[in-house]
Write a protein that holds these residues in place. Structure first.
Motif, PDB file in Angstrom:
ATOM      1  N   GLY A 253     121.016   7.473 -49.421  1.00  0.00           N
ATOM      2  CA  GLY A 253     121.370   8.790 -49.383  1.00  0.00           C
ATOM      3  C   GLY A 253     120.550   9.357 -47.867  1.00  0.00           C
ATOM      4  N   LEU A 254     119.598   8.583 -47.491  1.00  0.00           N
ATOM      5  CA  LEU A 254     118.651   9.030 -46.354  1.00  0.00           C
ATOM      6  C   LEU A 254     119.227   8.216 -45.067  1.00  0.00           C
ATOM      7  N   ARG A 255     120.205   7.397 -45.342  1.00  0.00           N
ATOM      8  CA  ARG A 255     120.626   7.110 -44.130  1.00  0.00           C
ATOM      9  C   ARG A 255     121.608   7.872 -43.205  1.00  0.00           C
ATOM     10  N   ARG A 256     121.437   7.680 -41.746  1.00  0.00           N
ATOM     11  CA  ARG A 256     121.863   8.506 -40.844  1.00  0.00           C
ATOM     12  C   ARG A 256     121.640  10.007 -40.856  1.00  0.00           C
ATOM     13  N   ARG A 257     120.381  10.250 -41.483  1.00  0.00           N
ATOM     14  CA  ARG A 257     119.818  11.585 -41.665  1.00  0.00           C
ATOM     15  C   ARG A 257     118.823  11.782 -40.665  1.00  0.00           C
ATOM     16  N   GLY A 258     118.263  10.639 -40.025  1.00  0.00           N
ATOM     17  CA  GLY A 258     117.048  10.987 -39.329  1.00  0.00           C
ATOM     18  C   GLY A 258     117.005  11.690 -38.245  1.00  0.00           C
ATOM     19  N   GLY A 259     117.987  11.973 -37.623  1.00  0.00           N
ATOM     20  CA  GLY A 259     118.147  12.884 -36.327  1.00  0.00           C
ATOM     21  C   GLY A 259     117.906  14.368 -36.993  1.00  0.00           C
ATOM     22  N   LEU A 260     118.691  14.470 -38.121  1.00  0.00           N
ATOM     23  CA  LEU A 260     118.286  15.752 -38.842  1.00  0.00           C
ATOM     24  C   LEU A 260     116.893  16.369 -38.985  1.00  0.00           C
ATOM     25  N   VAL A 261     116.368  15.141 -39.558  1.00  0.00           N
ATOM     26  CA  VAL A 261     115.042  15.454 -40.047  1.00  0.00           C
ATOM     27  C   VAL A 261     114.078  15.664 -38.929  1.00  0.00           C
ATOM     28  N   LEU A 262     114.170  14.631 -37.832  1.00  0.00           N
ATOM     29  CA  LEU A 262     113.616  14.817 -36.741  1.00  0.00           C
ATOM     30  C   LEU A 262     113.715  16.317 -35.808  1.00  0.00           C
ATOM     31  N   LEU A 263     114.903  16.596 -35.809  1.00  0.00           N
ATOM     32  CA  LEU A 263     114.999  18.166 -35.418  1.00  0.00           C
ATOM     33  C   LEU A 263     114.264  19.211 -36.421  1.00  0.00           C
ATOM     34  N   THR A 264     114.557  19.016 -37.574  1.00  0.00           N
ATOM     35  CA  THR A 264     113.773  19.966 -38.300  1.00  0.00           C
ATOM     36  C   THR A 264     112.279  20.106 -38.150  1.00  0.00           C
TER      37      THR A 264
ATOM     38  N   ALA B  38     107.090  26.693 -34.836  1.00  0.00           N
ATOM     39  CA  ALA B  38     107.155  28.057 -35.519  1.00  0.00           C
ATOM     40  C   ALA B  38     105.947  28.678 -35.358  1.00  0.00           C
ATOM     41  N   PRO B  39     104.592  28.061 -35.447  1.00  0.00           N
ATOM     42  CA  PRO B  39     103.508  28.962 -35.150  1.00  0.00           C
ATOM     43  C   PRO B  39     103.536  29.857 -33.919  1.00  0.00           C
ATOM     44  N   SER B  40     104.101  29.152 -32.703  1.00  0.00           N
ATOM     45  CA  SER B  40     104.157  29.770 -31.532  1.00  0.00           C
ATOM     46  C   SER B  40     105.078  31.392 -31.608  1.00  0.00           C
ATOM     47  N   LEU B  41     106.003  31.090 -32.276  1.00  0.00           N
ATOM     48  CA  LEU B  41     106.761  32.441 -32.384  1.00  0.00           C
ATOM     49  C   LEU B  41     105.760  33.498 -33.077  1.00  0.00           C
ATOM     50  N   LEU B  42     104.921  33.262 -34.042  1.00  0.00           N
ATOM     51  CA  LEU B  42     104.002  34.314 -34.253  1.00  0.00           C
ATOM     52  C   LEU B  42     103.342  34.916 -33.192  1.00  0.00           C
ATOM     53  N   LEU B  43     102.757  33.834 -32.546  1.00  0.00           N
ATOM     54  CA  LEU B  43     101.737  34.156 -31.330  1.00  0.00           C
ATOM     55  C   LEU B  43     102.555  35.072 -30.363  1.00  0.00           C
ATOM     56  N   ASP B  44     104.045  34.595 -29.981  1.00  0.00           N
ATOM     57  CA  ASP B  44     104.769  35.336 -29.268  1.00  0.00           C
ATOM     58  C   ASP B  44     105.032  36.762 -29.781  1.00  0.00           C
TER      59      ASP B  44
ATOM     60  N   ALA C 197     110.513  18.956 -35.527  1.00  0.00           N
ATOM     61  CA  ALA C 197     110.473  19.743 -34.345  1.00  0.00           C
ATOM     62  C   ALA C 197     110.371  21.153 -34.321  1.00  0.00           C
ATOM     63  N   LEU C 198     111.555  21.868 -34.973  1.00  0.00           N
ATOM     64  CA  LEU C 198     111.607  23.223 -35.125  1.00  0.00           C
ATOM     65  C   LEU C 198     110.280  23.806 -35.926  1.00  0.00           C
ATOM     66  N   VAL C 199     109.972  23.051 -37.008  1.00  0.00           N
ATOM     67  CA  VAL C 199     108.744  23.561 -37.837  1.00  0.00           C
ATOM     68  C   VAL C 199     107.590  23.556 -37.145  1.00  0.00           C
ATOM     69  N   ALA C 200     107.379  22.366 -36.400  1.00  0.00           N
ATOM     70  CA  ALA C 200     106.364  22.372 -35.452  1.00  0.00           C
ATOM     71  C   ALA C 200     105.865  23.418 -34.424  1.00  0.00           C
TER      72      ALA C 200
END
Length: 203
Positions: free
Chosen positions: A24-35, A42-48, A37-40
């Motif tokens: 079930g994890l196959r071909r899901r790596g790009g989605l996990v990578l994007l998620t 997120a803290p800058s949004l609070l600073l903005d 990056a977005l989570v990483a």
């Protein structure tokens, strides 16, 4: 960079191994990578949000519709490799309500942002070179003069040099900071004009 690359390699190998065990994890790596990056980020949004409470004006400069319209026209009628020239190098708090006001911030980047094209000389305040030199002036004054003369004091030689040496295709004249020279119509082809911004093509 090396540490991040090492982490990426390790995570990639672990992900591949996990994909073999759990199909079930196959071909899901790009989605996990994007998620991730977005989570990483997120803290800058609070600073903005916090910064905007204190200096809201810094993110709320007016951008006239005429500029956006002209830049989008250029994007629709140009190639990604085309280079633009503009006379607008500074952003203005009051959209140039005072004619001839001095350029003090060199933060204009509306043309490159909305046209998605390279601009020979636009705003330069964000340049790493400027930060290292701790100066407000553009570092290549002859190039800046050539750029601005193309719109305000054009000659056939100037436009030829821009076309042949710098691969410039369009001149984008914002009339609010300063109108273009009337001679430009006889030296280049007028292809767009909404009253606020005029675009000329070099042939």
């Amino acid at each position: 960079a090396a540490a991040l690359a090492a982490v990426a390699v390790v995570v990639g190998l672990l992900w591949r191994a996990a994909g073999r065990a759990l199909p079930g994890l196959r071909r899901r790596g790009g989605l996990v990578l994007l998620t991730g990056a977005l989570v990483a980020g997120a803290p800058s949004l609070l600073l903005d949000v916090q910064q905007s409470k204190h200096v809201a004006w810094d993110g709320a400069w007016p951008l006239p519709a005429g500029q956006v319209e002209a830049a989008r026209w250029v994007r629709a009628h140009s190639r990604p490799t085309d280079v633009l020239v503009t006379n607008d190098h500074c952003r203005s708090e009051n959209d140039w309500a005072v004619p001839g006001q001095n350029c003090w911030n060199s933060l204009s980047f509306w043309l490159s942002a909305y046209s998605e094209r390279s601009v020979l000389v636009e705003g330069w305040a964000y340049s790493p070179r400027l930060m290292s030199e701790k100066s407000a002036s553009f570092w290549d004054q002859p190039l800046l003069k050539l750029n601005d003369d193309a719109i305000h004091h054009p000659t056939a030689d100037i436009l030829r040099e821009l076309r042949d040496r710098y691969h410039v295709r369009y001149l984008v004249a914002d009339r609010k900071p300063a109108p273009e020279s009337p001679l430009l119509k006889s030296l280049a082809t007028s292809v767009f004009d909404n009253g606020r911004v005029a675009v000329y093509e070099l042939s």
